[in-house]
Motif scaffolding. Sequence first.
Motif, short mmCIF file in Angstrom:
data_model
loop_
_atom_site.label_atom_id
_atom_site.label_comp_id
_atom_site.label_asym_id
_atom_site.label_seq_id
_atom_site.Cartn_x
_atom_site.Cartn_y
_atom_site.Cartn_z
N TYR A 103 104.08 12.69 51.45
CA TYR A 103 104.58 11.42 51.97
C TYR A 103 105.55 10.72 51.03
CZ TYR A 103 101.27 11.88 55.73
OH TYR A 103 100.60 12.35 56.84
N ASP A 104 105.35 10.82 49.74
CA ASP A 104 106.21 10.13 48.78
C ASP A 104 107.20 11.11 48.18
OD1 ASP A 104 104.70 7.92 49.28
OD2 ASP A 104 103.54 8.02 47.42
N GLN A 138 96.41 -2.57 44.05
CA GLN A 138 96.49 -1.33 44.81
C GLN A 138 95.26 -1.29 45.72
OE1 GLN A 138 99.25 0.85 44.48
NE2 GLN A 138 99.92 -0.99 43.39
N VAL A 192 102.94 5.87 55.98
CA VAL A 192 101.66 5.60 55.34
C VAL A 192 101.25 4.19 55.73
CG1 VAL A 192 100.42 5.36 53.16
CG2 VAL A 192 102.21 7.10 53.40
N LEU A 194 98.41 1.17 55.33
CA LEU A 194 97.31 0.65 54.53
C LEU A 194 96.57 -0.41 55.34
CD1 LEU A 194 99.05 0.15 51.04
CD2 LEU A 194 98.08 2.24 52.05
N THR A 220 106.04 -4.36 56.18
CA THR A 220 106.41 -3.09 55.56
C THR A 220 107.01 -3.36 54.20
OG1 THR A 220 106.85 -2.07 57.70
CG2 THR A 220 107.83 -1.02 55.78
N ASP A 233 107.84 3.94 51.97
CA ASP A 233 107.38 2.60 52.31
C ASP A 233 105.89 2.63 52.64
OD1 ASP A 233 110.20 0.97 53.25
OD2 ASP A 233 110.25 3.16 53.27
N ARG A 234 105.30 1.44 52.64
CA ARG A 234 103.92 1.27 53.07
C ARG A 234 103.87 0.22 54.17
NH1 ARG A 234 103.68 5.38 50.33
NH2 ARG A 234 102.39 5.66 48.46
N ILE A 236 101.58 -2.32 55.75
CA ILE A 236 100.33 -2.99 55.37
C ILE A 236 99.89 -3.88 56.52
CG2 ILE A 236 99.20 -4.47 53.69
CD1 ILE A 236 101.29 -3.65 51.66
#
Length: 395
Positions: A103-104, A138, A192, A194, A220, A233-234, A236
């Motif tokens: 993913y990263d 985190q 991804v 969260l 995001t 990106d994440r 959230i």
Amino acid sequence: MAGRRRAWRSPVVGLCLLLVALVGCGRPTADTARAEVQRLLDRRAAALLGHDRAAYGATGTFAGYAELGQVPFADWDWRVTAVRTGGRTATADAELRYRVRGYDSAPVTTGRTLRLVRAADGRWSVAADRPAGKGAQQLWDQGAVSVVRGAHSLVLGTGQPQGQLRSYARLADRAVPAVSDAWGTGWSRHVVVLVPKSLEGMAALLGSPPSSYRGIAAVTTGETGAPAKAPADRIIVNPEAYGMLGSLGRQVVLTHETTHVATRRATDAATPLWLSEGYADWVGYRGTGRTAEQAAPELQRAVAEGRVPAALPVDRDFSFSGDANKLARAYEGGWLACRMIAERWGEARLGEFYRAVGAHRQRAGAVEDALRRVLGTTSGEFTADWREYLRLQLG
């Protein structure tokens, strides 16, 4: 007459040699401690990646091991930047870099502060590991991380039932192909997500007070205009606001946020929020059959009362901490501007316009130039057309 030459040593030289013998090779104690701590953290990182619980415990507290156990890390390492010692304790500042496998494309980087203790045999061990200063947490700082893998998504959650996380994965898996159909396939095509336990948890991941995101279903994170090797990106989620949405609303939100992931490289400081947020909403609502009145109730109310906006929303209108109704009108106005472009000039031209704006290095002139080159219109004409479009769609 030949004779033996007598060696002579000054007291200062003798003292220096004694100090060298005491500290070893003349290196400062702080540098020695930093090197020792770096070696400790290297062993800790290797144990974490190797799922070696005993080796991890040999480096200090087990905190973090169980919390991270399910996350598929490809890389994990600390780079120690400073160590402050005080007897048998020390505080280390470190840069944590990690990468989620698949993913990263580049490591995510975050500052950490570690508290260490020194045993009688002189070895350091980790007693605590927390975000540096007032930095963002985190996800594992909030508890054990559960993982659900989808076809196009990875969902990481704390304090959430596995079934709930699977529902996020299903929505994200539908969002990715929907975004590719509108934007194209020139992006990672995976996300991804969260999912913290609460609004407070979401805010902590963003390093902001909860009041900033109350009522916001998801955001995001990511570096706009970044190169291809920038960290992924994440998305959230605020589980409280998200949980109040219906099934359509949940899908629109995940598709909207996924659009931000896809468009990140084409989004720059030159891109106004009415365009970036409006385009994400346009993709989110695309194909849902929602009418303008259904999807833009706040703006519809304003137009019905004769309060047609004089201009497109400006960036400050999108502030989460401002008036909620004003924020809604800003999003709705940006969406209808993009919807108008798609209807009048075509969906492909809308994407071309978005990319053309983001290709500018500065805000000044970016929209005006793209309007002229891509759509063949001026800023004044476009605004007038948008205002008339609002009257026709919402009046």
